[in-house]
Design a protein around this motif. Structure first.
Motif, mmCIF file in Angstrom:
data_model
loop_
_atom_site.group_PDB
_atom_site.id
_atom_site.type_symbol
_atom_site.label_atom_id
_atom_site.label_comp_id
_atom_site.label_asym_id
_atom_site.label_seq_id
_atom_site.Cartn_x
_atom_site.Cartn_y
_atom_site.Cartn_z
ATOM 1 N N PHE A 135 5.356 5.948 10.970
ATOM 2 C CA PHE A 135 4.718 4.759 11.529
ATOM 3 C C PHE A 135 5.634 4.050 12.511
ATOM 4 C CE2 PHE A 135 0.673 3.719 9.401
ATOM 5 C CZ PHE A 135 0.601 4.779 8.531
ATOM 6 N N ARG A 136 6.866 4.524 12.623
ATOM 7 C CA ARG A 136 7.853 3.881 13.480
ATOM 8 C C ARG A 136 7.929 2.376 13.189
ATOM 9 N NH1 ARG A 136 5.835 7.782 16.971
ATOM 10 N NH2 ARG A 136 4.290 6.470 18.011
ATOM 11 N N SER A 137 7.814 2.045 11.909
ATOM 12 C CA SER A 137 7.873 0.629 11.545
ATOM 13 C C SER A 137 9.301 0.306 11.119
ATOM 14 C CB SER A 137 6.903 0.333 10.396
ATOM 15 O OG SER A 137 7.283 1.044 9.226
ATOM 16 N N PRO A 138 9.804 -0.861 11.502
ATOM 17 C CA PRO A 138 11.176 -1.233 11.137
ATOM 18 C C PRO A 138 11.288 -1.372 9.624
ATOM 19 C CG PRO A 138 9.985 -3.103 12.067
ATOM 20 C CD PRO A 138 9.107 -1.911 12.231
ATOM 21 N N PRO A 139 12.466 -1.081 9.098
ATOM 22 C CA PRO A 139 12.630 -1.182 7.635
ATOM 23 C C PRO A 139 12.400 -2.616 7.174
ATOM 24 C CG PRO A 139 14.746 -0.816 8.744
ATOM 25 C CD PRO A 139 13.681 -0.659 9.777
ATOM 26 N N TRP B 199 -1.510 5.150 3.197
ATOM 27 C CA TRP B 199 -0.708 4.085 3.779
ATOM 28 C C TRP B 199 -1.442 3.585 4.999
ATOM 29 C CZ3 TRP B 199 3.264 2.028 1.236
ATOM 30 C CH2 TRP B 199 3.887 2.798 0.241
ATOM 31 N N LEU B 200 -1.499 2.274 5.141
ATOM 32 C CA LEU B 200 -2.296 1.698 6.214
ATOM 33 C C LEU B 200 -1.522 0.567 6.881
ATOM 34 C CD1 LEU B 200 -5.070 1.303 7.646
ATOM 35 C CD2 LEU B 200 -5.769 -0.068 5.683
ATOM 36 N N ASP B 201 -1.526 0.593 8.196
ATOM 37 C CA ASP B 201 -0.883 -0.497 8.938
ATOM 38 C C ASP B 201 -1.755 -1.743 8.827
ATOM 39 O OD1 ASP B 201 0.167 -2.271 10.724
ATOM 40 O OD2 ASP B 201 0.370 -0.833 12.360
ATOM 41 N N PRO B 202 -1.248 -2.803 8.168
ATOM 42 C CA PRO B 202 -2.114 -3.979 7.930
ATOM 43 C C PRO B 202 -2.516 -4.677 9.224
ATOM 44 C CG PRO B 202 0.088 -4.302 6.996
ATOM 45 C CD PRO B 202 0.094 -2.960 7.649
ATOM 46 N N ALA B 203 -1.856 -4.343 10.323
ATOM 47 C CA ALA B 203 -2.178 -5.006 11.584
ATOM 48 C C ALA B 203 -3.607 -4.711 12.036
ATOM 49 C CB ALA B 203 -1.185 -4.578 12.673
ATOM 50 N N VAL B 204 -4.176 -3.611 11.567
ATOM 51 C CA VAL B 204 -5.523 -3.271 12.026
ATOM 52 C C VAL B 204 -6.593 -4.011 11.222
ATOM 53 C CG1 VAL B 204 -4.732 -0.966 12.653
ATOM 54 C CG2 VAL B 204 -5.902 -1.299 10.478
#
Lengths: 228, 228
Positions: free
Chosen positions: A113-117, A141-146
């Motif tokens: 997801f290239r999400s920062p730790p 796993w889901l990016d909550p931003a969506v």
DNA sequence: GGTTCCATTATGTGCACACAAATTACGATC
DNA sequence: GATCGTAATTTGTGTGCACATAATGGAACC
């Protein structure tokens, strides 16, 4: 008489199958075929393009068109929304949410997801039921931003279905494999520990960034059919 | 500027993803889009046809074109000849023939081949090796009528590869599933009994009649990837 | 002999036009 | 009001033409 492009395709296919043109051999140019078969080059072009898309011909500008040496079988299959797949078999469908929480993903998922730790994602686990029997267990796993405000109620609609109809996706990746059911998975799916499960792993992207990754474990007996 | 049909497709795709046109909604006619976007109707037609083939649009004459309500994900994957798949990973390939004999098939296979009882088929079993390690075990039934005289030496070339390059096929069926390795299979593939194996079952037909049916058992760890 | 450049050639694609096919909408008829 | 037939509309496809693009093979040159 009016030959359609499908007629041309059929004729070319016939010649390929009859080994009229050997695998690897050049076939006549579009222009020659058009004259021989009595239609416009456009029509031949469409037929040959279609056969090339199916993997039977290989075409290169200037080099011409040749019969594929290794007729790669290009199979296609539709991946329906699970609910529709189950209902399509005449069974009743239900979704049971097992877990929904914010959590920090494991390193592999985080890098995907290239999400920062330190930034949590939404962790969802649920079970799809066919005629009240476990059919498919999903870990997501889901990016909550969506997610909108307020967030959808995943007890009522499965994440898969909500995503498909609310989030525009642009691409993704899908892979199939087999895995032995671990004790917890066996318990959830109601099968024996160690049973062979058909696994589907999907990553869905929008605008080049992963939105959700999911691991789908099908109950024993599942078969995925495709058309050649 | 010269807009290509892929540009048109991109623009339409953008509008779908931006929810400019809602799922299920009608989109403008080809003619309207052609005028708006400044190209010929042919070009719009090609773009929309492509998106419809990808499952994003639904088109019907007179009724118009609408955004698919359930964007069925249509995945495609190539099924290469096993040798090429292994060599493509940079590994060495070898095929080991385990068994070749005429035998009467079980009822299920006989009915599939529509062969009268008492007529034997060719039974082939073999193992594909990658870097000398078992990668794929195949069990095959083959209609001997397709074999030439003299028959090919399946110790030197795998049945799969021989068939692909010598027998014109017209259709078939393919299905994927998961199964636990039975003791014999585990022994052949060098894995633990009960290990989850990725199974591919294929029936290949020519002129409407089955030519060969095969059950392919992949060694543990195999993943089949597809593109969305 | 090797490298560069260019003419040739086959496919890729756009366009304007025409007509075919399918299906809907609507009006006529009962 | 229901049914049927017909006209209008939208997509599907063929045709002839033009030019773009890519790859090839050979000529020219060093």
């Amino acid at each position: 008489m009016a030959l359609g492009w499908e007629d041309i395709r059929t004729e070319v296919l016939r010649r390929i199958e009859a080994r009229h043109w050997a695998p690897g051999a050049l076939i006549p140019t579009e222009e020659a075929l058009a004259e021989e078969l009595g239609c416009a080059r456009t029509t031949v072009n469409r037929a040959l393009r279609d056969l090339a898309a199916a993997g039977l011909l290989e075409r290169r500008r200037k080099a011409g068109t040749r019969v594929a040496l290794h007729p790669v079988r290009r199979a296609r299959f539709d991946i329906p929304v699970t609910r529709l797949e189950i209902e399509g078999r005449g069974q009743s469908y239900a979704f049971h949410l097992i877990e929904e929480r914010r959590a920090e993903p494991p390193a592999a998922v985080a890098s995907l997801f290239r999400s920062p730790p330190g930034v949590p994602l939404l962790r969802l686990r649920g079970l799809h039921l066919a005629d009240n029997r476990p059919a498919l267990y999903e870990e997501r796993w889901l990016d909550p931003a969506v997610l909108p405000e307020p967030a959808p109620d995943f007890r009522r609609i499965s994440p898969n279905e909500w995503l498909v109809s609310h989030v525009p996706w642009t691409g993704g990746d899908i892979a199939f494999s087999a895995a032995n059911a671990c004790p917890e998975e066996a318990d959830i799916l109601g099968c024996a520990p160690g049973a062979a499960l058909f696994v589907c792993e999907r990553v869905t992207e929008a605008e080049g960034r992963p939105i959700t990754s999911v691991r789908l474990l099908h109950a024993p007996g599942y078969r995925l059919r495709a058309d050649l």
